[in-house]
Design a protein around this motif. Structure first.
Motif, PDB file in Angstrom:
ATOM      1  N   VAL A 101       0.839  -1.201   0.000  1.00 51.03           N
ATOM      2  CA  VAL A 101       0.000   0.000   0.000  1.00 51.03           C
ATOM      3  C   VAL A 101       0.873   1.249   0.000  1.00 51.03           C
ATOM      4  CG1 VAL A 101      -1.744   1.306   1.292  1.00 51.03           C
ATOM      5  CG2 VAL A 101      -1.885  -1.187   1.174  1.00 51.03           C
ATOM      6  N   ILE A 102       0.554   2.152  -0.943  1.00 57.39           N
ATOM      7  CA  ILE A 102       1.224   3.451  -1.002  1.00 57.39           C
ATOM      8  C   ILE A 102       0.207   4.518  -0.619  1.00 57.39           C
ATOM      9  CG2 ILE A 102       0.763   3.744  -3.492  1.00 57.39           C
ATOM     10  CD1 ILE A 102       3.921   5.012  -1.714  1.00 57.39           C
ATOM     11  N   GLU A 103       0.649   5.428   0.251  1.00 61.06           N
ATOM     12  CA  GLU A 103      -0.214   6.511   0.707  1.00 61.06           C
ATOM     13  C   GLU A 103       0.238   7.807   0.054  1.00 61.06           C
ATOM     14  OE1 GLU A 103      -1.653   7.086   5.004  1.00 61.06           O
ATOM     15  OE2 GLU A 103      -0.014   8.510   4.777  1.00 61.06           O
ATOM     16  N   CYS A 104      -0.701   8.524  -0.528  1.00 61.75           N
ATOM     17  CA  CYS A 104      -0.403   9.813  -1.150  1.00 61.75           C
ATOM     18  C   CYS A 104       0.080  10.796  -0.088  1.00 61.75           C
ATOM     19  CB  CYS A 104      -1.649  10.347  -1.847  1.00 61.75           C
ATOM     20  SG  CYS A 104      -1.428  12.011  -2.513  1.00 61.75           S
ATOM     21  N   PRO A 105       1.199  11.498  -0.347  1.00 59.80           N
ATOM     22  CA  PRO A 105       1.710  12.440   0.644  1.00 59.80           C
ATOM     23  C   PRO A 105       0.872  13.714   0.763  1.00 59.80           C
ATOM     24  CG  PRO A 105       3.017  12.579  -1.352  1.00 59.80           C
ATOM     25  CD  PRO A 105       2.059  11.425  -1.535  1.00 59.80           C
ATOM     26  N   LEU A 106      -0.021  13.954  -0.179  1.00 58.21           N
ATOM     27  CA  LEU A 106      -0.816  15.182  -0.157  1.00 58.21           C
ATOM     28  C   LEU A 106      -2.106  15.036   0.642  1.00 58.21           C
ATOM     29  CD1 LEU A 106      -0.997  18.096  -1.188  1.00 58.21           C
ATOM     30  CD2 LEU A 106      -2.083  17.203  -3.257  1.00 58.21           C
TER      31      LEU A 106
ATOM     32  N   GLN B   6      -3.312  11.709   1.820  1.00 56.45           N
ATOM     33  CA  GLN B   6      -3.287  10.435   2.544  1.00 56.45           C
ATOM     34  C   GLN B   6      -4.256   9.387   1.994  1.00 56.45           C
ATOM     35  OE1 GLN B   6      -3.085  13.506   4.527  1.00 56.45           O
ATOM     36  NE2 GLN B   6      -0.953  13.106   4.035  1.00 56.45           N
ATOM     37  N   GLY B   7      -4.762   9.584   0.781  1.00 59.59           N
ATOM     38  CA  GLY B   7      -5.494   8.508   0.119  1.00 59.59           C
ATOM     39  C   GLY B   7      -4.499   7.395  -0.163  1.00 59.59           C
ATOM     40  N   ALA B   8      -4.938   6.146  -0.106  1.00 63.54           N
ATOM     41  CA  ALA B   8      -4.006   5.039  -0.281  1.00 63.54           C
ATOM     42  C   ALA B   8      -4.486   4.086  -1.371  1.00 63.54           C
ATOM     43  CB  ALA B   8      -3.828   4.298   1.031  1.00 63.54           C
ATOM     44  N   PHE B   9      -3.503   3.431  -2.000  1.00 65.04           N
ATOM     45  CA  PHE B   9      -3.760   2.527  -3.109  1.00 65.04           C
ATOM     46  C   PHE B   9      -2.983   1.233  -2.922  1.00 65.04           C
ATOM     47  CE2 PHE B   9      -3.924   6.886  -4.553  1.00 65.04           C
ATOM     48  CZ  PHE B   9      -5.064   6.950  -5.343  1.00 65.04           C
TER      49      PHE B   9
ATOM     50  N   VAL C  25      -7.682   2.080  -1.473  1.00 67.35           N
ATOM     51  CA  VAL C  25      -7.985   1.349  -0.242  1.00 67.35           C
ATOM     52  C   VAL C  25      -8.369   2.266   0.908  1.00 67.35           C
ATOM     53  CG1 VAL C  25      -6.602  -0.669  -0.877  1.00 67.35           C
ATOM     54  CG2 VAL C  25      -5.532   1.176   0.408  1.00 67.35           C
ATOM     55  N   SER C  26      -8.227   3.590   0.722  1.00 60.85           N
ATOM     56  CA  SER C  26      -8.724   4.522   1.740  1.00 60.85           C
ATOM     57  C   SER C  26      -8.985   5.888   1.104  1.00 60.85           C
ATOM     58  CB  SER C  26      -7.750   4.649   2.918  1.00 60.85           C
ATOM     59  OG  SER C  26      -6.601   5.361   2.546  1.00 60.85           O
TER      60      SER C  26
ATOM     61  N   ARG D 203     -10.746   6.564  -7.270  1.00 65.83           N
ATOM     62  CA  ARG D 203     -10.457   5.980  -8.577  1.00 65.83           C
ATOM     63  C   ARG D 203      -9.132   5.229  -8.513  1.00 65.83           C
ATOM     64  NH1 ARG D 203      -9.196   9.871 -12.509  1.00 65.83           N
ATOM     65  NH2 ARG D 203      -8.689  11.269 -10.817  1.00 65.83           N
ATOM     66  N   PRO D 204      -9.001   4.117  -9.227  1.00 67.58           N
ATOM     67  CA  PRO D 204      -7.725   3.399  -9.246  1.00 67.58           C
ATOM     68  C   PRO D 204      -6.611   4.249  -9.847  1.00 67.58           C
ATOM     69  CG  PRO D 204      -9.473   2.071 -10.235  1.00 67.58           C
ATOM     70  CD  PRO D 204     -10.030   3.441 -10.027  1.00 67.58           C
TER      71      PRO D 204
END
Length: 105
Positions: free
Chosen positions: A63-68, A70-73, A81-82, A87-88
């Motif tokens: 899982v990678i979390e966006c630094p801006l 905190q949405g995660a994929f 995933v959060s 969107r994928p």
């Protein structure tokens, strides 16, 4: 008629940051290459929500979390995933061949 996709070398396996994310540029395309417990995966390095560089995000397992925001994929398939990710993210078919990480584009 659609163009046939081909494999492209993007980085040598031994240059990957072990267990982490490595930034790669391929023909003007910014990519994030993830070294995970189950293999190597590749996505666009830019978050589709806010354009942040995913290589600067927190990475844990798959899982990678966006630094801006905190949405995660999930890096294996790009699925969010959060929230606020809904969107994928863009992922690429990835393989290792002769010591090189390759993606199909």
């Amino acid at each position: 008629m659609a163009r046939e996709k081909t494999w492209h070398n993007i980085i040598a396996v031994d240059l990957l940051e072990a267990g982490w994310v490595t930034r790669v540029d391929l023909g003007g395309r910014k990519l994030a290459v993830y070294d995970t417990p189950s293999g190597v995966y590749t996505s666009s390095a830019l978050c589709n929500h806010g354009g942040a560089d995913m290589c600067d995000g927190y990475f844990d397992g798959h899982v990678i979390e966006c630094p801006l925001h905190q949405g995660a994929f999930d890096v294996r398939d790009g699925k969010p995933v959060s929230p606020p990710a809904t969107r994928p993210m863009m992922t690429f078919e990835t393989r290792i061949k002769e010591g090189m990480v390759q993606i199909k584009t």
